[in-house]
Design an enzyme around this catalytic site. Structure first.
Site, PDB file in Angstrom:
ATOM      1  N   ASP A 151      -6.982  -6.016   3.902  1.00 62.10           N
ATOM      2  CA  ASP A 151      -6.308  -4.716   3.926  1.00 62.10           C
ATOM      3  C   ASP A 151      -6.304  -4.120   5.334  1.00 62.10           C
ATOM      4  OD1 ASP A 151      -5.249  -2.258   3.245  1.00 62.10           O
ATOM      5  OD2 ASP A 151      -7.045  -1.534   2.207  1.00 62.10           O
ATOM      6  N   ASP A 189      -4.554   4.080  -2.013  1.00 63.05           N
ATOM      7  CA  ASP A 189      -5.667   4.493  -1.158  1.00 63.05           C
ATOM      8  C   ASP A 189      -6.110   5.910  -1.476  1.00 63.05           C
ATOM      9  OD1 ASP A 189      -6.038   2.215   0.588  1.00 63.05           O
ATOM     10  OD2 ASP A 189      -4.064   2.693   1.421  1.00 63.05           O
ATOM     11  N   HIS A 213      -8.183   1.792  -4.357  1.00 59.35           N
ATOM     12  CA  HIS A 213      -9.168   1.612  -3.282  1.00 59.35           C
ATOM     13  C   HIS A 213      -9.823   2.960  -2.992  1.00 59.35           C
ATOM     14  CE1 HIS A 213      -9.702   0.479   1.290  1.00 59.35           C
ATOM     15  NE2 HIS A 213     -10.848   0.622   0.677  1.00 59.35           N
ATOM     16  N   MET A 231      -8.664   8.769  -0.460  1.00 61.74           N
ATOM     17  CA  MET A 231      -9.572   9.153   0.632  1.00 61.74           C
ATOM     18  C   MET A 231     -10.047  10.590   0.421  1.00 61.74           C
ATOM     19  SD  MET A 231      -7.557   7.585   3.890  1.00 61.74           S
ATOM     20  CE  MET A 231      -6.657   6.027   3.795  1.00 61.74           C
ATOM     21  N   MET A 241     -11.727  -5.092   4.943  1.00 58.37           N
ATOM     22  CA  MET A 241     -10.939  -4.169   5.777  1.00 58.37           C
ATOM     23  C   MET A 241     -10.707  -4.817   7.142  1.00 58.37           C
ATOM     24  SD  MET A 241     -10.169  -1.643   3.907  1.00 58.37           S
ATOM     25  CE  MET A 241      -9.240  -0.871   5.228  1.00 58.37           C
ATOM     26  N   PHE A 263      -6.504   5.198   7.938  1.00 62.25           N
ATOM     27  CA  PHE A 263      -5.091   5.386   8.252  1.00 62.25           C
ATOM     28  C   PHE A 263      -4.320   4.074   8.161  1.00 62.25           C
ATOM     29  CE2 PHE A 263      -7.505   8.691  10.259  1.00 62.25           C
ATOM     30  CZ  PHE A 263      -6.758   9.827   9.992  1.00 62.25           C
ATOM     31  N   SER A 308       0.843  -1.186   0.000  1.00 62.76           N
ATOM     32  CA  SER A 308       0.000   0.000   0.000  1.00 62.76           C
ATOM     33  C   SER A 308       0.883   1.243   0.000  1.00 62.76           C
ATOM     34  CB  SER A 308      -0.911  -0.009   1.235  1.00 62.76           C
ATOM     35  OG  SER A 308      -1.633   1.199   1.272  1.00 62.76           O
ATOM     36  N   HIS A 328      -1.208  -1.065  -4.215  1.00 66.05           N
ATOM     37  CA  HIS A 328      -2.514  -0.646  -3.722  1.00 66.05           C
ATOM     38  C   HIS A 328      -2.473   0.859  -3.472  1.00 66.05           C
ATOM     39  CE1 HIS A 328      -6.233  -1.388  -1.333  1.00 66.05           C
ATOM     40  NE2 HIS A 328      -5.757  -0.474  -0.508  1.00 66.05           N
ATOM     41  N   MET A 383     -11.936   5.218  -0.987  1.00 63.31           N
ATOM     42  CA  MET A 383     -12.619   5.443   0.291  1.00 63.31           C
ATOM     43  C   MET A 383     -13.268   6.818   0.185  1.00 63.31           C
ATOM     44  SD  MET A 383      -9.753   3.797   2.730  1.00 63.31           S
ATOM     45  CE  MET A 383      -8.612   3.788   1.362  1.00 63.31           C
ATOM     46  N   GLY A 400      -3.171  -3.633   8.707  1.00 66.13           N
ATOM     47  CA  GLY A 400      -2.486  -4.313   9.814  1.00 66.13           C
ATOM     48  C   GLY A 400      -1.864  -5.650   9.463  1.00 66.13           C
TER      49      GLY A 400
HETATM   50  C1  DX5 Z   1      -6.429   1.962   5.383  1.00 69.85           C
HETATM   51  C2  DX5 Z   1      -5.939   1.655   4.003  1.00 69.85           C
HETATM   52  C3  DX5 Z   1      -4.878   0.594   3.938  1.00 69.85           C
HETATM   53  C4  DX5 Z   1      -3.598   0.978   4.619  1.00 69.85           C
HETATM   54  C5  DX5 Z   1      -2.833  -0.251   5.037  1.00 69.85           C
HETATM   55  O1  DX5 Z   1      -7.534   2.783   5.318  1.00 69.85           O
HETATM   56  O2  DX5 Z   1      -7.005   1.225   3.200  1.00 69.85           O
HETATM   57  O3  DX5 Z   1      -4.635   0.212   2.603  1.00 69.85           O
HETATM   58  O4  DX5 Z   1      -2.783   1.762   3.794  1.00 69.85           O
HETATM   59  O5  DX5 Z   1      -1.736   0.131   5.771  1.00 69.85           O
HETATM   60  P1  DX5 Z   1      -1.079  -0.808   6.886  1.00 69.85           P
HETATM   61  O6  DX5 Z   1      -0.599  -2.037   6.197  1.00 69.85           O
HETATM   62  O7  DX5 Z   1       0.031   0.028   7.427  1.00 69.85           O
HETATM   63  O8  DX5 Z   1      -2.134  -1.111   7.913  1.00 69.85           O
HETATM   64 ZN    ZN Z   2      -6.603   0.340   1.227  1.00 69.82          ZN
END
Ligand code: DX5
Ligand code: ZN
Length: 211
Positions: free
Chosen positions: A171, A32, A63, A34, A133, A139, A7, A30, A65, A173
Site C-alpha cells: 500500500d 483508509d 485500513h 485515519m 506500507m 497521505f 484506494s 481499499h 490508521m 505509491g
Molecule cells: C496511505 C494510505 C494509502 C493511500 C495510497 O496512508 O494507506 O492507502 O491511499 O494512495 P497512493 O496509491 O496514491 O499512494
Molecule cells: Zn491504506
C-alpha cells in the site's frame, strides 16, 4: 492471481457513486480510516462505509490508521467491512486484536509502517493478510519507498518456508511502472489510489496493473 484494490482516498468524494462504478474491474476497494492521532490526517469514517456497503457487494478492505483499533472493531464490522486491518505499532497484544476481529467474522489484516519489521510468526499464522506500507501512512500520492521490496521478499520467504496462507498486500505509491516488480517480489494484493483515480480510464489502469 494478483488482486487490485483501488484506494478510495484518491476518489472524487462528491461523486463517489460514479467513482465506485468506475472501478468495477477491481477485486474490491481499499478504505483508509485515519484518526488524526496515529497519522496526521483525518479521512473516512463509519457513515461513509455504511453508505458504500448498501450499494456494493464488492470486497471492502478497511485500513484502520487509528490509535485504538480494539474500540472500533465492532462499529466498522457492523458498518460493512469485509476485512479489517489494524497497525501492529498500536497493538500491545496483537493476537488479542486479531481474535476480536475474527469474532466479528471479518477477515483480519495487520499492517506495518516502513520502519517496522515483519510481524512474529505467531501473528503471521493468525492473520489473513499483511499490509506492507510502502509510504509513511497518512497521505496518498507519495512515492514508493524502494526498500519495501526487501520486506516483501522477506515476508514471501517466511510464508513459503512455513507453508502459510496470508496475503501480502502492498500500500502506497504503487503505479504502472513499479507494479510488475512489486508483484515479482511476492505481493498478492496491490493497493493503488492516485495511479488509478488520476487516470481517465480506470478500467484500463486496473487491468494494466495486473500485468
Ligand atoms: C496511505 C494510505 C494509502 C493511500 C495510497 O496512508 O494507506 O492507502 O491511499 O494512495 P497512493 O496509491 O496514491 O499512494
Ligand atoms: Zn491504506
Amino acid at each position: 492471481m494478483i488482486k487490485i484494490y483501488p484506494s478510495l482516498l484518491a476518489a472524487d468524494f462528491y461523486d463517489l457513486k460514479k467513482e465506485i462504478k468506475d472501478i468495477e474491474a477491481a477485486d474490491g476497494m481499499h478504505i483508509d480510516v485515519m484518526d488524526g492521532h496515529f497519522v496526521n490526517n483525518i479521512t473516512i469514517g463509519v457513515p461513509v462505509i455504511k453508505s458504500i456497503r448498501k450499494h456494493t457487494t464488492k470486497f471492502l478492505d478497511v485500513h484502520l490508521m487509528i490509535e485504538n483499533p480494539l474500540e472500533y472493531i465492532k462499529v466498522f464490522s457492523f458498518a460493512g467491512a469485509d476485512s479489517i486491518t489494524f497497525h501492529l505499532e498500536v497493538a500491545d497484544d496483537p493476537l488479542f486484536v486479531i481474535e476480536a476481529i475474527k469474532c466479528m467474522r471479518n477477515k483480519v489484516g495487520v499492517s506495518i509502517k516502513p520502519e517496522t519489521d515483519v510481524p512474529d510468526l505467531s501473528v503471521l499464522k493468525a492473520v489473513d493478510s499483511v499490509l506492507v506500507m510502502s509510504v509513511e501512512p497518512g497521505f496518498g500520492g507519495q512515492e514508493y519507498i524502494e526498500t519495501t521490496d526487501e520486506k516483501i521478499k522477506k515476508l514471501a520467504m517466511i510464508k513459503k518456508e512455513n507453508n502459510l496462507n496470508f496475503e501480502i498486500a502492498v500500500d502506497g505509491g504503487i503505479n504502472l511502472t513499479n507494479a510488475k516488480r512489486v508483484i515479482e517480489c511476492g505481493a498478492d494484493v496491490l493497493i493503488a489510489g492516485s495511479a488509478i483515480f488520476n487516470e481517465k480510464n480506470r478500467k484500463k489502469a486496473i487491468n494494466k496493473m495486473r500485468g
